[in-house]
Write an enzyme that holds these catalytic residues in place. Structure first.
Site, PDB file in Angstrom:
ATOM      1  N   SER A  54      -9.409  -1.220   7.117  1.00 49.91           N
ATOM      2  CA  SER A  54      -9.093  -0.888   5.791  1.00 49.91           C
ATOM      3  C   SER A  54      -8.130  -2.060   5.380  1.00 49.91           C
ATOM      4  O   SER A  54      -7.810  -2.081   4.066  1.00 49.91           O
ATOM      5  CB  SER A  54      -8.252   0.341   5.667  1.00 49.91           C
ATOM      6  N   LYS A  65       0.721  -1.158   0.019  1.00 47.94           N
ATOM      7  CA  LYS A  65       0.036  -0.089   0.101  1.00 47.94           C
ATOM      8  C   LYS A  65       0.730   1.392  -0.116  1.00 47.94           C
ATOM      9  O   LYS A  65       1.939   1.137   0.863  1.00 47.94           O
ATOM     10  CB  LYS A  65      -0.944  -0.148   1.333  1.00 47.94           C
ATOM     11  N   SER A  69      -9.445   1.492   2.999  1.00 50.36           N
ATOM     12  CA  SER A  69      -8.602   2.120   1.918  1.00 50.36           C
ATOM     13  C   SER A  69      -7.537   1.315   1.091  1.00 50.36           C
ATOM     14  O   SER A  69      -6.911   1.959   0.633  1.00 50.36           O
ATOM     15  CB  SER A  69      -8.107   3.222   3.078  1.00 50.36           C
TER      16      SER A  69
END
Length: 462
Positions: free
Chosen positions: A173, A74, A149
């Protein structure tokens, strides 16, 4: 293939790390135009790392099941010499001078960074996607969201662009995109995995965790990721464990509380409930003693989680957002600026609620070894902004993290696993939750469930 399968073949020299790297590079090139899962791709760096891994293994320096395995990161994990945007225009040119601790630990285990995955700007959202870098698409339905996210990490692993990826989980997330993309995703106990070099959203709520196809792969990753880090003030000095050794074939002897709170079921769609009921039946068939239980007042804990996030996110962004507010996406900007108006009393009260639930969870885990609940209230909502359709109305798609956020304030380990597919062919999921530092048990329970089911073996036809 799973990480475990690839690792065995690499160890046996049935396949080389170079061949593995090329296969994932080709797969990414073929599918990325449809998915938009990455902010930064690293094909040349991946080839070089794979060649190094092959040379090490050939020389007899095999490091374990992650050796030669590519990992998606990420784009809020610092990577030395590679830009780390955090999904934002304000840090679009930030190039760290060091790796995040967890990235360095994975590299020490022989893995390497395959690229930086797309994400909601500064991880501040459960479903909204990045207007700067574009919206990742769900491989199970390109007109559906991936959840946030860690949206790109979910899409990349589900589509076979990479076998495993890292995400961060402040309200869900890791678990929400894993659930909506048909993956297994773990939020470890708070502090178990270092967050040094991971751009924060909320210091006291952020967790770092892996997204993969199986609980076994999660265990492999955790064996490399866990460890005390003095550079992370929230790091837990916990004795090392072998998470692979904690994998189990059944659930005999376990007491599992099946959550019945209205906070969960008032918003959960019938398809998810039916899949969850089937999963509970399977859990019972595996030998667990299941019993209905309610935590109570979860709406207060959810509100506390929201309040803490708002205050702590504003604190981190305080100077940047005053210096260049126009560089933030308007939705993210509003969420951060809301913290300017957060009374100190609200933050203090939220911490009091957190302490209250610390005691409540402790009492529950005197009776139960694990809790189980749905992971998201619906399969992946459509990407048209209409939200989650309920029998009596509609709920914003951001609320895909409604059922996950209540396990963050007290730092409990939670793992999501696929439990079926909707009529539209979209994944559905449930989550096991345990007391602090029972991560091996949580992962092991998910593994036992996956030994008796095949939902985790299915792949999208992309």
């Amino acid at each position: 293939m799973t990480v475990a399968e690839l690792g065995k073949r690499i160890k046996a020299k049935d396949v080389s790390p170079v061949e593995v790297a090329e296969a994932f590079i080709e797969r990414t090139a073929a599918t990325e135009p449809q998915l938009n899962a990455w902010i930064t791709q690293l094909p040349d760096q991946s080839r070089a790392a794979a060649k190094q891994a092959e040379a090490e293994i050939t020389a007899g320096n095999y490091k374990g099941p992650l050796h030669g395995i590519p990992v998606g990161l990420k784009d809020l994990f610092w990577t030395k010499g590679v830009r780390t945007t955090s999904g934002s225009a304000i840090t679009k040119d930030f190039v760290p001078s060091e790796d995040a601790t967890v990235v360095a630990k994975l590299q020490d285990a022989g893995a390497y960074a395959f690229g930086k995955t797309n994400m909601v700007e500064y991880a501040y959202g459960g479903s909204e996607h990045n207007a700067i870098y574009g919206a990742p698409k769900n491989p199970w339905g390109l007109d559906h969201i991936t959840g946030g996210s860690s949206s790109g990490s979910g899409a990349a692993v589900a589509a076979g662009q990479v076998p495993i990826a890292l995400g961060s989980d402040t309200a869900g997330s890791v678990r929400a995109p894993a659930a909506l993309c048909g993956l297994t995703g773990l939020k470890p106990t708070y502090g178990l995995v270092s967050r040094y070099g991971v751009s924060p959203l909320s210091w006291s709520l952020d967790h770092v965790g892996p997204l993969a196809h199986t609980a076994e792969d999660v265990a492999i990753a955790m064996n490399a990721m866990v460890g005390y880090d003095a550079k992370d003030p929230g790091s837990a000095n916990h004795a090392p464990e072998d998470y692979l050794a904690g994998l189990r074939g059944d659930l005999s002897g376990l007491r599992i509380g099946v959550l019945q709170d209205d906070f969960i079921w008032d918003v959960t769609v019938p398809e998810v409930k039916a899949a969850f009921d089937d999963a509970v039946a399977q859990i019972s068939a595996l030998g667990a003693a299941t019993e209905a239980v309610s935590i109570g007042n979860l709406e207060r804990l959810a509100a506390a989680q929201f309040t803490i996030t708002t205050a702590e996110a504003n604190t981190y962004h305080h100077e940047m957002i005053q210096r260049a507010p126009e560089l933030y996406h308007p939705v993210i900007r509003r969420r951060i600026e809301a913290g300017f108006f957060m009374p100190a009393a609200a933050y203090v009260q939220a911490q009091r609620v957190r302490a209250l639930f610390e005691e409540r969870y402790a009492n529950l885990f005197e009776t139960f070894d694990l809790l189980v609940a749905p992971t998201t209230p619906s399969p992946a909502p459509a990407a048209n902004g209409q939200g989650i359709r309920l029998p009596n109305g509609e709920m914003p798609s951001r609320e895909t993290v409604r059922l996950t956020r209540v396990f963050n304030p007290n730092g409990l380990p939670a793992i999501t696993m696929p439990t079926g597919f909707s009529e539209q062919g979209l994944p559905m999921a449930a989550q096991f939750v345990g007391k602090r530092f029972s991560d091996a048990l949580v992962i092991g329970a998910a593994h036992a469930y996956q030994q008796a089911t095949d939902w985790h073996t299915r792949r999208p036809s992309l």
